[in-house]
Design a protein around this motif. Sequence first.
Motif, PDB file in Angstrom:
ATOM      1  N   VAL A 245       0.866  -1.179   0.000  1.00 17.05           N
ATOM      2  CA  VAL A 245       0.000   0.000   0.000  1.00 17.05           C
ATOM      3  C   VAL A 245       0.905   1.232   0.000  1.00 17.05           C
ATOM      4  CG1 VAL A 245      -1.808   1.260   1.216  1.00 17.05           C
ATOM      5  CG2 VAL A 245      -1.779  -1.243   1.289  1.00 17.05           C
ATOM      6  N   VAL A 246       0.726   2.092  -0.986  1.00 16.16           N
ATOM      7  CA  VAL A 246       1.550   3.293  -1.135  1.00 16.16           C
ATOM      8  C   VAL A 246       0.625   4.503  -1.209  1.00 16.16           C
ATOM      9  CG1 VAL A 246       3.354   4.433  -2.476  1.00 16.16           C
ATOM     10  CG2 VAL A 246       3.224   1.941  -2.464  1.00 16.16           C
ATOM     11  N   VAL A 247       1.063   5.607  -0.605  1.00 11.25           N
ATOM     12  CA  VAL A 247       0.254   6.829  -0.657  1.00 11.25           C
ATOM     13  C   VAL A 247       1.166   8.041  -0.524  1.00 11.25           C
ATOM     14  CG1 VAL A 247      -0.182   6.894   1.843  1.00 11.25           C
ATOM     15  CG2 VAL A 247      -1.821   7.970   0.275  1.00 11.25           C
ATOM     16  N   GLY A 248       0.822   9.106  -1.237  1.00  9.74           N
ATOM     17  CA  GLY A 248       1.522  10.372  -1.066  1.00  9.74           C
ATOM     18  C   GLY A 248       1.102  11.037   0.233  1.00  9.74           C
ATOM     19  N   ALA A 249       2.078  11.557   0.962  1.00  6.01           N
ATOM     20  CA  ALA A 249       1.793  12.156   2.269  1.00  6.01           C
ATOM     21  C   ALA A 249       0.816  13.319   2.167  1.00  6.01           C
ATOM     22  CB  ALA A 249       3.096  12.613   2.918  1.00  6.01           C
ATOM     23  N   ASP A 250       0.812  14.039   1.047  1.00  7.65           N
ATOM     24  CA  ASP A 250      -0.043  15.215   0.883  1.00  7.65           C
ATOM     25  C   ASP A 250      -1.237  14.959  -0.030  1.00  7.65           C
ATOM     26  OD1 ASP A 250       1.632  16.684   2.557  1.00  7.65           O
ATOM     27  OD2 ASP A 250       2.895  17.361   0.894  1.00  7.65           O
TER      28      ASP A 250
END
Length: 260
Positions: free
Chosen positions: A203-208
């Motif tokens: 699972v990957v996500v941009g912090a912003d």
Amino acid sequence: MPPFLAYEDKDPGATGRVPLVLVHGHPFDRTMWHPQLAALAAGRRVIAPDLRGYGASPVTPGTVPLSRHAEDLADLLDLLGVDTFVLAGLSMGGQIAMECHARFGDRIRGLVLADTFPDAETPEGRRDRAATAERLLTEGMRGYADEVLEKMVAPYADPDVKAHVHRMMTAAPPEGAAAALRGRAERPDYRALLTGVRVPALVVVGADDTYTPVSDAETMHAALPDSVLHVVEGAAHLPNLERPEEFNRVLGDFLARLDG
């Protein structure tokens, strides 16, 4: 019979490593994966299609549900002779990846869910997607692209990345984008599905990311029995383009585990 979907197929003769299939989001096309195609297709087969209604693939007006996209992908992979693979999807592509797991999970060796979420659409969300679909058909893509650009990528993103993302959005066929929006509004709830995933997941996500915030990624990570969560600092909704070296490193480490 030629394939229905346009696609890029890197290193099709590679056999020593598990193939990787990359599913783009809305309203993009397969060029959103160029940094991954360049970095990861060394001794690994990497396939990136244009979804129905996007890029160089044919447009189907009306409503195209996620199930139709999943069936298209299965048909393409059958045609290419790809039996098992790692499936990676971003945003809408992540929801399509979940639908694929529901339909042919026995073919999936690993699941990568980037900047996405598993919940069914809310009544408000269905209304918003329907209104946006009508707007795209009436006005075209440019006004929408101008409005959402700095939510797709962070305001501080590299200008070349911003330009690439804007080009993809303005090039998307309005009928195709509208049909996908209507279909996405009808999607099922995938939360229970995640608890039954028996393959490793990333699972990957941009912090912003404001579309699918870190809290959504944390919820998916908690639901998946065998998953790794990675938050990409300095990125919004498209960390694979905003921070490609970090994204590629994390994805490459995940793939190496599956190769073993």
